[in-house]
Design a protein around this motif. Structure first.
Motif, PDB file in Angstrom:
ATOM      1  N   MET B 299       0.879  -1.115  -0.072  1.00 12.94           N
ATOM      2  CA  MET B 299      -0.073   0.031   0.022  1.00 12.94           C
ATOM      3  C   MET B 299       1.082   1.254  -0.099  1.00 12.94           C
ATOM      4  SD  MET B 299      -2.172  -1.276   3.043  1.00 12.94           S
ATOM      5  CE  MET B 299      -3.524  -0.223   3.273  1.00 12.94           C
ATOM      6  N   PRO B 300       1.428   1.483  -1.130  1.00 10.86           N
ATOM      7  CA  PRO B 300       2.620   2.440  -1.108  1.00 10.86           C
ATOM      8  C   PRO B 300       2.372   3.904  -0.509  1.00 10.86           C
ATOM      9  CG  PRO B 300       1.972   2.028  -3.176  1.00 10.86           C
ATOM     10  CD  PRO B 300       1.202   0.979  -2.437  1.00 10.86           C
ATOM     11  N   LEU B 301       1.078   4.407  -0.476  1.00  9.13           N
ATOM     12  CA  LEU B 301       0.791   5.783   0.081  1.00  9.13           C
ATOM     13  C   LEU B 301       0.272   5.625   1.269  1.00  9.13           C
ATOM     14  CD1 LEU B 301      -0.424   7.438  -3.379  1.00  9.13           C
ATOM     15  CD2 LEU B 301       2.293   7.197  -2.324  1.00  9.13           C
ATOM     16  N   PHE B 302      -0.012   4.481   1.873  1.00 12.35           N
ATOM     17  CA  PHE B 302      -0.881   4.341   2.955  1.00 12.35           C
ATOM     18  C   PHE B 302      -0.314   5.442   4.196  1.00 12.35           C
ATOM     19  CE2 PHE B 302      -2.303   1.570   6.855  1.00 12.35           C
ATOM     20  CZ  PHE B 302      -3.570   2.493   7.012  1.00 12.35           C
ATOM     21  N   ALA B 303       0.908   5.239   4.771  1.00 13.41           N
ATOM     22  CA  ALA B 303       1.550   5.916   5.719  1.00 13.41           C
ATOM     23  C   ALA B 303       1.343   7.402   5.316  1.00 13.41           C
ATOM     24  CB  ALA B 303       2.786   5.346   6.207  1.00 13.41           C
ATOM     25  N   GLU B 304       1.942   7.979   4.421  1.00 16.38           N
ATOM     26  CA  GLU B 304       1.971   9.136   3.888  1.00 16.38           C
ATOM     27  C   GLU B 304       0.435   9.789   3.779  1.00 16.38           C
ATOM     28  OE1 GLU B 304       3.806   9.739   0.126  1.00 16.38           O
ATOM     29  OE2 GLU B 304       2.681  11.439  -0.375  1.00 16.38           O
ATOM     30  N   THR B 305      -0.281   9.242   3.216  1.00 18.11           N
ATOM     31  CA  THR B 305      -1.660   9.481   3.260  1.00 18.11           C
ATOM     32  C   THR B 305      -2.543   9.656   4.901  1.00 18.11           C
ATOM     33  OG1 THR B 305      -2.089   8.561   1.197  1.00 18.11           O
ATOM     34  CG2 THR B 305      -4.180   9.043   2.250  1.00 18.11           C
ATOM     35  N   LEU B 306      -1.947   8.678   5.751  1.00 19.16           N
ATOM     36  CA  LEU B 306      -2.550   9.012   6.906  1.00 19.16           C
ATOM     37  C   LEU B 306      -2.109  10.268   7.708  1.00 19.16           C
ATOM     38  CD1 LEU B 306      -4.193   7.515   9.075  1.00 19.16           C
ATOM     39  CD2 LEU B 306      -2.562   6.162   9.858  1.00 19.16           C
ATOM     40  N   ARG B 307      -0.988  10.221   7.567  1.00 15.92           N
ATOM     41  CA  ARG B 307      -0.263  11.498   8.124  1.00 15.92           C
ATOM     42  C   ARG B 307      -0.510  12.817   7.726  1.00 15.92           C
ATOM     43  NH1 ARG B 307       4.303   8.760  10.756  1.00 15.92           N
ATOM     44  NH2 ARG B 307       4.988   7.086   9.079  1.00 15.92           N
ATOM     45  N   ALA B 308      -1.015  12.789   6.450  1.00 11.16           N
ATOM     46  CA  ALA B 308      -1.407  14.106   5.972  1.00 11.16           C
ATOM     47  C   ALA B 308      -2.964  14.198   6.479  1.00 11.16           C
ATOM     48  CB  ALA B 308      -1.497  14.041   4.222  1.00 11.16           C
ATOM     49  N   ALA B 309      -3.855  12.955   6.330  1.00 15.87           N
ATOM     50  CA  ALA B 309      -5.362  13.129   6.827  1.00 15.87           C
ATOM     51  C   ALA B 309      -5.118  13.604   8.453  1.00 15.87           C
ATOM     52  CB  ALA B 309      -5.958  11.633   6.525  1.00 15.87           C
ATOM     53  N   LEU B 310      -4.363  12.924   9.102  1.00 14.94           N
ATOM     54  CA  LEU B 310      -4.446  13.597  10.556  1.00 14.94           C
ATOM     55  C   LEU B 310      -4.079  14.966  10.851  1.00 14.94           C
ATOM     56  CD1 LEU B 310      -2.793  10.548  12.197  1.00 14.94           C
ATOM     57  CD2 LEU B 310      -5.162  11.410  12.078  1.00 14.94           C
ATOM     58  N   VAL B 311      -3.534  15.769   9.757  1.00 18.14           N
ATOM     59  CA  VAL B 311      -3.499  17.230   9.960  1.00 18.14           C
ATOM     60  C   VAL B 311      -4.339  17.895   9.073  1.00 18.14           C
ATOM     61  CG1 VAL B 311      -0.845  17.065  10.834  1.00 18.14           C
ATOM     62  CG2 VAL B 311      -1.429  17.139   8.372  1.00 18.14           C
ATOM     63  N   GLY B 312      -4.975  17.094   8.426  1.00 13.23           N
ATOM     64  CA  GLY B 312      -6.301  17.629   7.792  1.00 13.23           C
ATOM     65  C   GLY B 312      -6.123  18.245   6.549  1.00 13.23           C
ATOM     66  N   GLN B 313      -4.879  17.426   5.917  1.00 11.82           N
ATOM     67  CA  GLN B 313      -4.311  17.907   4.516  1.00 11.82           C
ATOM     68  C   GLN B 313      -4.942  16.810   3.595  1.00 11.82           C
ATOM     69  OE1 GLN B 313      -0.267  18.435   5.063  1.00 11.82           O
ATOM     70  NE2 GLN B 313      -0.496  20.507   5.949  1.00 11.82           N
ATOM     71  N   HIS B 314      -5.659  16.097   3.835  1.00 15.78           N
ATOM     72  CA  HIS B 314      -6.316  15.139   2.886  1.00 15.78           C
ATOM     73  C   HIS B 314      -7.565  15.321   2.606  1.00 15.78           C
ATOM     74  CE1 HIS B 314      -7.049  11.569   0.456  1.00 15.78           C
ATOM     75  NE2 HIS B 314      -5.705  11.552  -0.007  1.00 15.78           N
ATOM     76  N   ALA B 315      -8.035  15.696   1.361  1.00 19.11           N
ATOM     77  CA  ALA B 315      -9.324  16.002   1.041  1.00 19.11           C
ATOM     78  C   ALA B 315     -10.169  14.900   1.600  1.00 19.11           C
ATOM     79  CB  ALA B 315      -9.510  16.404  -0.444  1.00 19.11           C
ATOM     80  N   GLY B 316      -9.852  13.595   1.140  1.00 21.51           N
ATOM     81  CA  GLY B 316     -10.883  12.528   1.273  1.00 21.51           C
ATOM     82  C   GLY B 316     -10.958  12.132   2.716  1.00 21.51           C
ATOM     83  N   LEU B 317     -10.160  12.340   3.599  1.00 19.61           N
ATOM     84  CA  LEU B 317     -10.181  11.842   5.088  1.00 19.61           C
ATOM     85  C   LEU B 317      -9.657  12.796   6.000  1.00 19.61           C
ATOM     86  CD1 LEU B 317     -10.627   8.713   5.494  1.00 19.61           C
ATOM     87  CD2 LEU B 317      -8.255   8.313   5.543  1.00 19.61           C
ATOM     88  N   MET B 318     -10.562  12.961   6.884  1.00 19.09           N
ATOM     89  CA  MET B 318     -10.456  13.881   7.940  1.00 19.09           C
ATOM     90  C   MET B 318      -9.918  13.370   9.304  1.00 19.09           C
ATOM     91  SD  MET B 318     -10.596  16.878   6.634  1.00 19.09           S
ATOM     92  CE  MET B 318     -10.158  16.751   4.872  1.00 19.09           C
ATOM     93  N   PRO B 319      -9.602  14.158  10.277  1.00 16.56           N
ATOM     94  CA  PRO B 319      -8.940  13.647  11.479  1.00 16.56           C
ATOM     95  C   PRO B 319     -10.174  13.155  12.161  1.00 16.56           C
ATOM     96  CG  PRO B 319      -7.840  15.731  11.257  1.00 16.56           C
ATOM     97  CD  PRO B 319      -8.955  15.505   9.991  1.00 16.56           C
ATOM     98  N   ALA B 320     -11.454  13.793  12.225  1.00 16.48           N
ATOM     99  CA  ALA B 320     -12.480  13.244  12.838  1.00 16.48           C
ATOM    100  C   ALA B 320     -13.035  11.858  12.288  1.00 16.48           C
ATOM    101  CB  ALA B 320     -13.561  14.334  12.761  1.00 16.48           C
ATOM    102  N   PRO B 367      -9.762  -0.958   9.835  1.00 20.97           N
ATOM    103  CA  PRO B 367     -10.869  -0.195   9.488  1.00 20.97           C
ATOM    104  C   PRO B 367      -9.972   1.345   8.851  1.00 20.97           C
ATOM    105  CG  PRO B 367     -10.774  -0.265  11.840  1.00 20.97           C
ATOM    106  CD  PRO B 367      -9.881  -1.208  11.374  1.00 20.97           C
ATOM    107  N   VAL B 368      -8.971   1.834   9.293  1.00 17.68           N
ATOM    108  CA  VAL B 368      -8.366   2.774   8.778  1.00 17.68           C
ATOM    109  C   VAL B 368      -7.823   2.459   7.443  1.00 17.68           C
ATOM    110  CG1 VAL B 368      -6.416   4.625   9.130  1.00 17.68           C
ATOM    111  CG2 VAL B 368      -7.769   3.858  11.044  1.00 17.68           C
ATOM    112  N   ALA B 369      -7.094   1.257   7.261  1.00 18.24           N
ATOM    113  CA  ALA B 369      -6.515   1.033   6.164  1.00 18.24           C
ATOM    114  C   ALA B 369      -7.983   0.683   5.023  1.00 18.24           C
ATOM    115  CB  ALA B 369      -5.788  -0.458   6.079  1.00 18.24           C
ATOM    116  N   LEU B 370      -8.909   0.195   5.415  1.00 23.53           N
ATOM    117  CA  LEU B 370      -9.990   0.224   4.498  1.00 23.53           C
ATOM    118  C   LEU B 370     -10.545   1.346   3.973  1.00 23.53           C
ATOM    119  CD1 LEU B 370     -12.118  -1.942   3.220  1.00 23.53           C
ATOM    120  CD2 LEU B 370     -13.412  -1.716   5.043  1.00 23.53           C
ATOM    121  N   ALA B 371     -10.502   2.365   4.693  1.00 25.12           N
ATOM    122  CA  ALA B 371     -10.874   3.677   4.455  1.00 25.12           C
ATOM    123  C   ALA B 371     -10.001   3.989   3.389  1.00 25.12           C
ATOM    124  CB  ALA B 371     -10.951   4.682   5.815  1.00 25.12           C
ATOM    125  N   TYR B 372      -8.660   4.046   3.743  1.00 28.26           N
ATOM    126  CA  TYR B 372      -7.890   4.375   2.774  1.00 28.26           C
ATOM    127  C   TYR B 372      -7.801   3.992   1.320  1.00 28.26           C
ATOM    128  CZ  TYR B 372      -3.047   4.289   0.369  1.00 28.26           C
ATOM    129  OH  TYR B 372      -2.151   4.252  -0.562  1.00 28.26           O
TER     130      TYR B 372
END
Lengths: 461, 461, 461, 461
Positions: B299-320, B367-372
């Motif tokens: 899952m090449p972008l998983f860690a990167e996407t998750l980190r971005a999501a947690l600071v609210g920088q990923h459009a599709g996935l939000m900290p909440a 569940p987080v990975a599935l969301a990603y």
């Protein structure tokens, strides 16, 4: 949802058409639906199944249905005029690279991508070549399909690029199913069965062909070469299947006596020039003692052109010019034929062809033939297509041989005349440049002399 | 007259550069002159010499000179704006087929024909592929070359059509120089030398590659398959070069554990989907008892996407959303990490990765990975490129395996998570259609259940 | 010192025979000298040169010189009688293993080692096979050469061991020079040119041959198979080059209609049995729906044996027996032929062969043919060599077909009668054992019934 | 009736061993029964099944059972003494050719025919070669099996005749499973993994091997060649896997630095001489500028022989002779070693090997090594087996190189000394003849001078 006809395609073979019910349930897709789906897809693996199915159906079509298929390509897979208009206007406004890219995408007919996708399945390329062959035959009746044909040609030119072809020697060790194709495809000098073929592949003969990896069993073009002593003036000795073998070391001349394109579907995708050049290189390595590389070639339009010229229907050559060329033999020709004009007299004698006239005809016909062979059409063409090919390759017009071919067919088209074009490895580029740059045609000293004598009469060559 | 530099090219090798005089007399042609001459020609045989010379020079160029070469293609071999303008206007006036043909010829960059002619000599194709690879690397600095790149891609897509490729099995009987390339090209799970390679080609492994006839020594893409018992949740056992051989008859699962495109120069000319489908067919014939065809994929972008999501920088996935997905383990995660938000707590624990936390993390991460994995980008893409590839092929998202890969590299990019995509031969088309038509992603029952539970939170997948 | 003739051999080719002086200085070695030197050597590399030279000379020899060469092998390369005598006496004294080894070395003719050394150079094996072929032809005039021939056979049997042979399918993809050999070698049913050959290699035909790695262009033995519906009773339909193709799936019978050994020099080195067995295995894999494997075979000695029997010159079959076998048709035969004895009456009618007699002859000839086919010679042979071959292979004598072959040749040798031998895969060993163990010949039920009826008259089969 | 065990063999696989009943009913045949049946047969097709079964069982046997199998061949498949006696007496009486043929048949052990029949099935030959390898190892414990071994050797010599072998170049394009065998088989200079191997197959190296068609994956013997500048005196530079590539055109010397026979089972079936000669021919064509063909060879028995000589236990060389050879350095050697006799002093210094002694040792050891290398055993052998091989091939003893090999193994066997044997194409036959005719060993001028100086002391070489 997955469309019904695709369900049908993807259903296990066993389930297809079983009972009436099955048939009703799974109506077969139309060729139009298949093409649309293939083009709409995203490169998914089922594309192979669909493209195979389209080609399978094409092969079973009648000529009439094939014509419908090409009309379909014309009507439904041409570019969208509205899109072109939008893109053209945008480009005319901006002149930007990205608008240019968009315009170039808008003008490319969707059928080009369709044809590329039809090549997804193995063994598809020969079918696409056959398609173009069908289309070329159809074009006379349906000239409006020219844009479809242009797309076929564009694609095949790209795929049958010289870099993808391989040269193979054809000899008696070649598989029979390929040899059989030589027999079928040879159209310059008919191969009369396997014994004839075997002689043409004997030790003092060579045969080479180009093959494409996607059509490994199909020689695309082949050349037959005879290794002999002296530049030949007559073709029958080369074709004699009972001729004695020439010891290889005694040969000093390689004669390219037959070149055949085998695929109508590849018309205009030319590789004959590459073939001759590469075969010369092969022979220079194998038989470095060979001194002359030469053809013995037909003049396919000679008789037709001469007849037309004599009634004044050929722009480049007029009755008066022909009579002038024949001035030296004028009285003689008149005396024997009873005709008044020298040109008509020559023609009459040629048609009658009495043995007693041979010497006279031999001398008289050469200047007329030279005039014909050097008749220009445009920068890269003379009237005779074979001459165009060899002169454009950089060969020298070496000798005109009257009564070189006794076969009925060639007597008919050229009164039996044949031509030697000489391939001199280190002169090819110079002659090629001189030819395509406009005026000069390389001649042998003898023909040069003849040409000089008639310079005032002859067309500029 | 024949230009000087061509004289130089055509001069016998012995005569080249002999003494100062010779050099002065025959100045070398510039690459620009060579390209212009090649393009101006009429397909004469010397074109092979010229194209070889251009490629020979290209291979010796520095990066800087290569950039100049591409600029040359952009500036001097682009379509003529005036000609386009004329043709565009004519077409806008007439809307006729022949004006359309003229317009489409006007918009085609002359460099396309130049590139086709560069392929005249044998062994040219690999150089042209390498050229595009150089160009792709250069594009970041010189984005204005995109139109040149588009022409390369257009041509290579046509030449590397699936129908021209052949599938070959790679095993211990394969020539060493090809095997060595596998070692060099494998980038998913590094091959650590020949002993490792040998294990990957043993009797319970399979490796297949696509080859193109013009590059017979270059595997264009290859897939490595392990035949095992049960769908694997961890990759290291598959990569263990000392693992015991599995008796073939006991295997019930074929695992596609590594797929590698080898040629940067063929980026976007995709055949991975065809490869997997065809390998499945080969295996169905050879080992009809295999029940599952499945991948074990990164899952090449998983860690990167998750980190971005947690600071609210990923459009599709939000900290909440992430916190909501982790609701079940929230207190536990907080307690161990000292972080307040569940998402941040998970991330902290993953980075620290203490053995005692494994059980908790395993459950929480799924569940987080599935969301990603189900985050849509557009009609045919989700965020994860590997997921996009397999889902678009029609595979089912079968299982998410935390801590499946202990290697540093994959721990970094995905906390060691890997995914099984299941290839069910008779479901591929249905899933593919469902995926590209927009909404549905095929899930295993377990993931389906999980998805249902979080439906309110998860992005539509 | 190095002998003069070897100097000659080893001298650079350019130096050979240059001027009279050179010739006088370096007299050519005799073939005897060459053989002696080759045999005396220690396996040094020059042995290849010498052996090539011997074979080169042999190929150019006249029949007379070849005979001299075999006499040389007989006189000068036979074992030494004195040495044998010594070794034999020593062994008779001691009966020790080492004296036995010495004796066995003493009795081996030195020419065996000579022949092995003649095979050192590449492409020698075909010459040695041709040598034996020459020798076999010579043996009738010079029977005293039988020991030389025995050494050839011993060596070739060892080299042409089944394990070294490979089975290859011959079809229309086979190189022409091998196909041409089929045309030349076919002696059972002549191949009348390439069109006939092509039909015999079409989709409903099969042809297989054994090849040896040292003679890769020579089919050693080949079998032609027709795939048809029903066990055939006549051969001409199988040989009809214009017969329609049989859809493969409709065939239920594979007919081995022609088996040819091609190398006289390999006579007695038998692999026909292996060929049939292996071809059956190939066909069982390719066309598992085929139910019958059967021959349609000639009876080469039938007419000759019958004529001899009728004048009482055949030990196994007497005029009275034949008359008894014909008792049912006796009056009819007499009436039509005017002959008194039934046997002579049959013969007369067969020779005249009037259409009106066909029905009668068809019935009458079968019991006589059955008597002939089951005439024992010894444990493993019956009188008919073809029957011996198939019965020893374990086939069943299935049916006798009168007027099965209309060709002049087979009418002459067997009144046109042909036989079906049935190969039943799971019965072959049982029938083989029964046949070679002495008495039983496996018959079809119909022939079994006929045999039972005539048991008192027929020879034990 | 068909014997039970054969029923078992021929039964369909499915029926074998089904339930206890089946097993009781169909007891497995003993290996003795199988061999007897195979030998008794008449070449029927089932022979292939039986021979495969025997070989299959052999491969699974323990060492002990294999020994039993060879005893079986000795006891039950030797010639019949009574038959030999009868035939010998008949021959002694008559001296006729036919009695001789009968005698020669009587003395041939039936196991020879048995071994030939064991080769009926494909892939049997490698098993028979492995059998002889097992037998050779066993022979030390069971010397009475020598006659069995002689039959194996006789047969394999006939089958592995030079004419059946093909030379193949081994390089980086060779399949990995063959390359791996080089790594395993190289015993002169160990190949340390794939990187080392790759360097040995690089552009300035060559490797050639002989293959037999029945063992296509097994190099029978291979030679490694380095193309270098100047005749090398040390081996490590040739073996350095990181050595820079030598431009081919700069090389003037081809060094045969390693020759390996790979099959113990083919011991005494020699083709090393043919290999070197043929590789020289290949190189003369590929690199005609190479001037020297030379080896860098070990002296495997040098240290052992020298030690034995110094205690007077070697017949050809005595302590006094060695001391005499060392007269020039006597005082020096004594001084450094503290030993009184020069020979012992040399040995002591060699064993200690201090850098300061190198110059002295280098000079002192050469005459002793020369004495060793020229020690005759018989007409075709000297004491050193490697020297025997090359001198018998016709090579010249060119140079003795002290400290040429720094590896522990060769330091142990020859104090690190290595020898160059020079192969001069046009001298090989002359030197070979001179060597095998008895006395002369071809030496380089330098060694000739040394030899002349010590002629009185040295053994006749």
């Amino acid at each position: 949802v997955i469309p019904r006809w695709l369900q049908w395609l993807l259903a296990p073979a066993a389930g297809r058409g079983q009972g009436e019910h099955a048939t009703t349930d799974r109506p077969e897709a139309s060729i139009h639906e298949l093409c649309s789906t293939l083009l709409a897809g995203d490169g998914e693996a089922s594309a192979i199944v669909i493209s195979s199915e389209i080609l399978r159906r094409y092969r079973r079509m009648t000529a009439e249905h094939k014509a419908d298929f090409f009309e379909l390509l014309q009507q439904d897979f041409s570019p969208d005029p509205a899109a072109i208009e939008r893109a053209a206007k945008a480009y005319l406004n901006s002149h930007s690279s990205s608008d240019l890219l968009r315009l170039s995408q808008a003008v490319e007919a969707p059928r080009q991508e369709l044809l590329r996708r039809l090549n997804l399945a193995p063994r598809s390329t020969p079918v696409l070549v056959a398609m173009r062959s069908d289309l070329l035959r159809l074009l006379k009746q349906r000239p409006h399909l020219f844009a479809v044909e242009a797309d076929f040609k564009h694609l095949l030119s790209s795929w049958f690029n010289r870099g993808f072809l391989s040269l193979r020697r054809i000899d008696w060790n070649t598989p029979a199913h390929i040899l059989e194709k030589l027999i079928n495809y040879e159209s310059v000098h008919e191969i009369r069965g396997w014994d004839d073929l075997r002689r043409r592949l004997a030790e003092d003969r060579r045969c080479f062909a180009f093959f494409h990896p996607a059509m490994p069993d199909e020689p695309l073009i082949f050349v037959e070469v005879a290794l002999v002593k002296d530049i030949p003036a007559r073709v029958q000795p080369l074709l004699d299947s009972r001729a004695a073998l020439m010891p290889l070391k005694e040969a000093d001349t390689a004669v390219f006596y037959s070149i055949n394109n085998t695929q109508l579907g590849l018309r205009g995708v030319s590789f004959g020039n590459f073939l001759i050049k590469q075969v010369m290189e092969e022979l220079q390595i194998e038989c470095p003692w060979i001194r002359h590389y030469v053809t013995l070639s037909p003049m396919p339009l000679f008789a037709e052109t001469l007849r037309a010229a004599l009634v004044g229907q050929h722009a480049g050559l007029m009755p008066a010019q022909i009579d002038a060329l024949l001035a030296d033999w004028e009285s003689e020709l008149r005396a024997r034929s009873g005709q008044r004009a020298a040109g008509q007299a020559l023609l009459t004698l040629l048609d009658l062809a009495r043995p007693g006239d041979l010497a006279l005809l031999t001398e008289a016909i050469v200047p007329v033939a030279l005039a014909y062979l050097t008749l220009r059409q445009d920068r890269t063409h003379v009237t005779d297509p074979v001459a165009s090919f060899h002169l454009c390759n950089g060969a020298r017009l070496f000798r005109i041989n009257p009564f070189a071919d006794a076969s009925a067919e060639h007597r008919n088209s050229a009164f039996g005349c044949m031509v030697n074009y000489l391939y001199e490895p280190d002169q090819l580029e110079i002659h090629h440049e001189a030819f395509v740059s406009g005026n000069t045609i390389a001649l042998s000293p003898a023909l040069e002399k003849l040409h000089a004598r008639h310079r005032a009469i002859l067309p500029p060559g």
